[in-house]
Design a protein around this motif. Structure first.
Motif: not given
Length: 140
Positions: A57-73
């Motif tokens: 769960n933690t891995l998935y949530i962190e991955l999604c956070h990083c994806l959104r941050k990367g998407m924004k950049e």
């Protein structure tokens, strides 16, 4: 492909894990993915994966956070315009381009909305709070 998207992550092992997790979750979904397979894809010991992430769960949530941050950049520099309507159009265009170029990220982020709606909302609110884009359209 994903190196550009997650290029802000400086820890090489963590980046390796997140890229492997992205592929595993995109292929098999959250329920079908396993920590063991993610570690195998990353060519690391399972214990090292648990050093970085306490559970799936933690891995998935962190991955999604990083994806959104990367998407924004990924697309923020392409959407600037003095006209807010042009800027909104550019946002839509940039998101469509992003999703067509990063289909694994799209799949994983869509599934997060269903599986972890609270984390999705909290993280989205936090990232939307970044005022680099909207402040120039606010009236003083």
């Amino acid at each position: 492909m994903n190196k550009h998207l997650l290029n802000f992550i400086e820890d090489h092992k963590k980046l390796l894990i997140l890229n492997s997790a992205l592929s595993e979750f995109a292929e098999k979904g959250f329920n079908g993915a396993s920590i063991r397979n993610i570690a195998k894809r990353a060519d690391i010991a399972t214990g090292l994966l648990y050093y970085y992430f306490k559970d799936k769960n933690t891995l998935y949530i962190e991955l999604c956070h990083c994806l959104r941050k990367g998407m924004k950049e990924y697309y923020i520099s392409d959407i600037q315009s003095d006209d807010i309507f042009v800027a909104l159009y550019n946002i839509c265009k940039a998101k469509l381009k992003f999703y067509s170029e990063q289909p694994e990220a799209y799949i994983v982020l869509l599934e997060e909305m269903r599986i972890f709606p609270e984390a999705f909302k909290k993280d989205g609110d936090e990232l939307r709070g970044d005022n680099r884009f909207w402040t120039k359209y606010e009236k003083n």
